[in-house]
Design a protein around this motif. Sequence first.
Motif, PDB file in Angstrom:
ATOM      1  N   MET A   1       0.903  -1.110  -0.078  1.00 16.82           N
ATOM      2  CA  MET A   1      -0.047   0.185  -0.046  1.00 16.82           C
ATOM      3  C   MET A   1       0.659   1.238  -0.101  1.00 16.82           C
ATOM      4  O   MET A   1       0.506   2.188  -0.550  1.00 16.82           O
ATOM      5  CB  MET A   1      -0.838   0.059   1.218  1.00 16.82           C
ATOM      6  N   THR A   2       1.923   1.061   0.475  1.00 14.98           N
ATOM      7  CA  THR A   2       2.830   2.423   0.799  1.00 14.98           C
ATOM      8  C   THR A   2       3.535   2.864  -0.437  1.00 14.98           C
ATOM      9  O   THR A   2       3.707   3.983  -0.904  1.00 14.98           O
ATOM     10  CB  THR A   2       3.870   2.201   1.829  1.00 14.98           C
ATOM     11  N   ARG A   3       3.738   1.793  -1.247  1.00 12.17           N
ATOM     12  CA  ARG A   3       4.314   1.861  -2.522  1.00 12.17           C
ATOM     13  C   ARG A   3       3.263   2.677  -3.524  1.00 12.17           C
ATOM     14  O   ARG A   3       3.708   3.462  -4.414  1.00 12.17           O
ATOM     15  CB  ARG A   3       4.806   0.552  -3.154  1.00 12.17           C
ATOM     16  N   ASP A  49       4.800   6.050  11.367  1.00  8.22           N
ATOM     17  CA  ASP A  49       5.387   5.007  11.354  1.00  8.22           C
ATOM     18  C   ASP A  49       5.359   4.560   9.637  1.00  8.22           C
ATOM     19  O   ASP A  49       6.664   3.856   9.318  1.00  8.22           O
ATOM     20  CB  ASP A  49       4.509   3.721  11.754  1.00  8.22           C
ATOM     21  N   LEU A  50       4.852   4.804   8.800  1.00  3.22           N
ATOM     22  CA  LEU A  50       4.745   4.791   7.436  1.00  3.22           C
ATOM     23  C   LEU A  50       5.645   5.597   6.692  1.00  3.22           C
ATOM     24  O   LEU A  50       6.441   5.082   5.752  1.00  3.22           O
ATOM     25  CB  LEU A  50       3.466   4.899   6.699  1.00  3.22           C
ATOM     26  N   GLU A  55       8.916   7.084   2.240  1.00  2.00           N
ATOM     27  CA  GLU A  55      10.360   7.931   1.675  1.00  2.00           C
ATOM     28  C   GLU A  55      11.354   7.002   0.849  1.00  2.00           C
ATOM     29  O   GLU A  55      11.563   7.275  -0.361  1.00  2.00           O
ATOM     30  CB  GLU A  55      11.211   8.528   2.758  1.00  2.00           C
ATOM     31  N   GLY A  56      11.231   5.695   1.110  1.00  7.70           N
ATOM     32  CA  GLY A  56      12.208   4.811   0.648  1.00  7.70           C
ATOM     33  C   GLY A  56      11.628   4.382  -0.879  1.00  7.70           C
ATOM     34  O   GLY A  56      12.261   4.417  -1.880  1.00  7.70           O
ATOM     35  N   ARG A  60      13.203   5.240  -4.543  1.00  9.08           N
ATOM     36  CA  ARG A  60      13.191   4.111  -5.760  1.00  9.08           C
ATOM     37  C   ARG A  60      12.464   4.391  -6.879  1.00  9.08           C
ATOM     38  O   ARG A  60      13.234   4.061  -7.763  1.00  9.08           O
ATOM     39  CB  ARG A  60      13.027   2.841  -4.965  1.00  9.08           C
ATOM     40  N   ALA A  61      11.552   5.092  -6.633  1.00  3.31           N
ATOM     41  CA  ALA A  61      10.655   5.336  -7.838  1.00  3.31           C
ATOM     42  C   ALA A  61      11.187   6.283  -8.647  1.00  3.31           C
ATOM     43  O   ALA A  61      11.219   6.368  -9.909  1.00  3.31           O
ATOM     44  CB  ALA A  61       9.220   5.606  -7.554  1.00  3.31           C
ATOM     45  N   LYS A  62      11.755   7.480  -8.019  1.00  7.65           N
ATOM     46  CA  LYS A  62      12.390   8.356  -8.820  1.00  7.65           C
ATOM     47  C   LYS A  62      13.783   8.149  -9.396  1.00  7.65           C
ATOM     48  O   LYS A  62      13.727   8.695 -10.542  1.00  7.65           O
ATOM     49  CB  LYS A  62      12.665   9.440  -7.944  1.00  7.65           C
TER      50      LYS A  62
END
Length: 99
Positions: A1-3, A49-50, A55-56, A60-62
Amino acid sequence: MTRAIALRMIHAGAVAGTPGELAAWIARTDDLRERLKNDGYGSRFEAEDLFPLFEGFVARAKAATPPRSGARPPRWLWIVGIAVLVAIVVVVVIAGRMA
């Protein structure tokens, strides 16, 4: 979900810079908020917490999709150039027949 959240924000051009911004964005998205709540968002974990995981995923996506450079001319410019070249050839052929 975070991604998924990170990818949606990147696509929209508005990436959260703080856990508060992330929480506000989650509050505005019904579909993702409900799925997060089903997994414990709001009871077992919060946006704070998320945020490190978020941010990671953003980083990675950028890194995976470098921005397009402006060095390549637009497609319409190539089409206009070809049309001008064809017009010049036609004019030269017609002028050669008239001479």
